[in-house]
Design a protein around this motif. Structure first.
Motif, PDB file in Angstrom:
ATOM      1  N   LEU A  65      12.075   2.666  -2.797  1.00 41.13           N
ATOM      2  CA  LEU A  65      11.897   3.155  -1.434  1.00 41.13           C
ATOM      3  C   LEU A  65      12.928   2.599  -0.463  1.00 41.13           C
ATOM      4  N   LEU A  66      13.278   1.338  -0.634  1.00 44.02           N
ATOM      5  CA  LEU A  66      14.183   0.673   0.291  1.00 44.02           C
ATOM      6  C   LEU A  66      15.526   1.389   0.357  1.00 44.02           C
ATOM      7  N   GLN A  67      15.977   1.663   1.574  1.00 46.73           N
ATOM      8  CA  GLN A  67      17.250   2.321   1.877  1.00 46.73           C
ATOM      9  C   GLN A  67      17.267   3.812   1.514  1.00 46.73           C
ATOM     10  N   GLN A  68      16.100   4.385   1.271  1.00 46.07           N
ATOM     11  CA  GLN A  68      15.995   5.823   1.049  1.00 46.07           C
ATOM     12  C   GLN A  68      15.518   6.495   2.332  1.00 46.07           C
ATOM     13  N   SER A  69      15.859   7.751   2.507  1.00 48.26           N
ATOM     14  CA  SER A  69      15.331   8.510   3.623  1.00 48.26           C
ATOM     15  C   SER A  69      13.820   8.638   3.454  1.00 48.26           C
ATOM     16  N   GLN A  95       0.835  -1.211   0.000  1.00 46.50           N
ATOM     17  CA  GLN A  95       0.000   0.000   0.000  1.00 46.50           C
ATOM     18  C   GLN A  95       0.867   1.258   0.000  1.00 46.50           C
ATOM     19  N   PHE A  96       1.988   1.225   0.706  1.00 47.48           N
ATOM     20  CA  PHE A  96       2.911   2.362   0.704  1.00 47.48           C
ATOM     21  C   PHE A  96       3.444   2.590  -0.706  1.00 47.48           C
ATOM     22  N   CYS A  97       3.835   1.531  -1.358  1.00 46.78           N
ATOM     23  CA  CYS A  97       4.341   1.643  -2.730  1.00 46.78           C
ATOM     24  C   CYS A  97       3.266   2.203  -3.651  1.00 46.78           C
ATOM     25  N   THR A  98       2.063   1.678  -3.542  1.00 47.52           N
ATOM     26  CA  THR A  98       0.956   2.136  -4.389  1.00 47.52           C
ATOM     27  C   THR A  98       0.675   3.615  -4.164  1.00 47.52           C
ATOM     28  N   MET A  99       0.561   4.013  -2.905  1.00 51.60           N
ATOM     29  CA  MET A  99       0.210   5.405  -2.600  1.00 51.60           C
ATOM     30  C   MET A  99       1.320   6.378  -2.962  1.00 51.60           C
ATOM     31  N   SER A 100       2.563   5.992  -2.743  1.00 50.38           N
ATOM     32  CA  SER A 100       3.673   6.908  -3.010  1.00 50.38           C
ATOM     33  C   SER A 100       4.050   6.957  -4.487  1.00 50.38           C
ATOM     34  N   GLY A 101       3.685   5.911  -5.219  1.00 49.17           N
ATOM     35  CA  GLY A 101       4.056   5.849  -6.630  1.00 49.17           C
ATOM     36  C   GLY A 101       5.457   5.312  -6.865  1.00 49.17           C
ATOM     37  N   TYR A 102       6.139   4.919  -5.795  1.00 52.44           N
ATOM     38  CA  TYR A 102       7.483   4.358  -5.906  1.00 52.44           C
ATOM     39  C   TYR A 102       7.415   2.839  -5.804  1.00 52.44           C
TER      40      TYR A 102
END
Length: 136
Positions: free
Chosen positions: A46-50, A34-41
């Motif tokens: 996303l992994l290892q990013q601030s 859901q985080f991936c879907t909502m953020s578009g990433y």
């Protein structure tokens, strides 16, 4: 002084839970679908990013300073956050963040669960954040 640009089209968050985990510095160590879907990433992006990768410029710095002060003190934090998607659109979330402890009861990271906020709460948070931004 920061002046918000005309708002991008809002991306509607209609349910489910966005979940992520970070290390002590706010670097993403887990993101649910859901985080991936909502953020578009993608998960890999996303992994290892601030976690700041989704920080919307309409969010005042003081809001995050208060959040970090609570978390580093071992307290949970709840608030409304406007996030920026990869495509430039935005979405609001009702966020709850808790420390994650190791076996020695030391904070080793944080877990956040986000849900869809009510429209009235978005309006109140937006008004408050605009006042804080004007003061920065």
């Amino acid at each position: 002084m920061y002046r918000p640009e005309p708002v991008n089209e809002e991306f509607v968050f209609d349910g489910g839970k966005i979940v992520s985990e970070t290390d002590l510095k706010g670097v993403i160590t887990y993101a649910n679908r859901q985080f991936c879907t909502m953020s578009g990433y993608s998960y890999e992006e996303l992994l290892q990013q601030s976690h700041n990768i989704i920080r919307h410029p309409d969010m005042p710095k003081v809001a995050f300073e208060q959040m970090w002060a609570h978390l580093k003190a071992g307290k949970e934090w709840q608030g409304y956050v406007k996030n920026l998607r990869k495509d430039g659109r935005y979405y609001w979330v009702d966020t709850h963040i808790s420390p994650i402890y190791d076996d020695n009861k030391r904070i080793k990271g944080y877990i956040a669960a986000r849900g869809a906020p009510e429209r009235k709460n978005i309006e109140q948070a937006s008004e408050q954040y605009n006042k804080l931004l004007a003061a920065e």
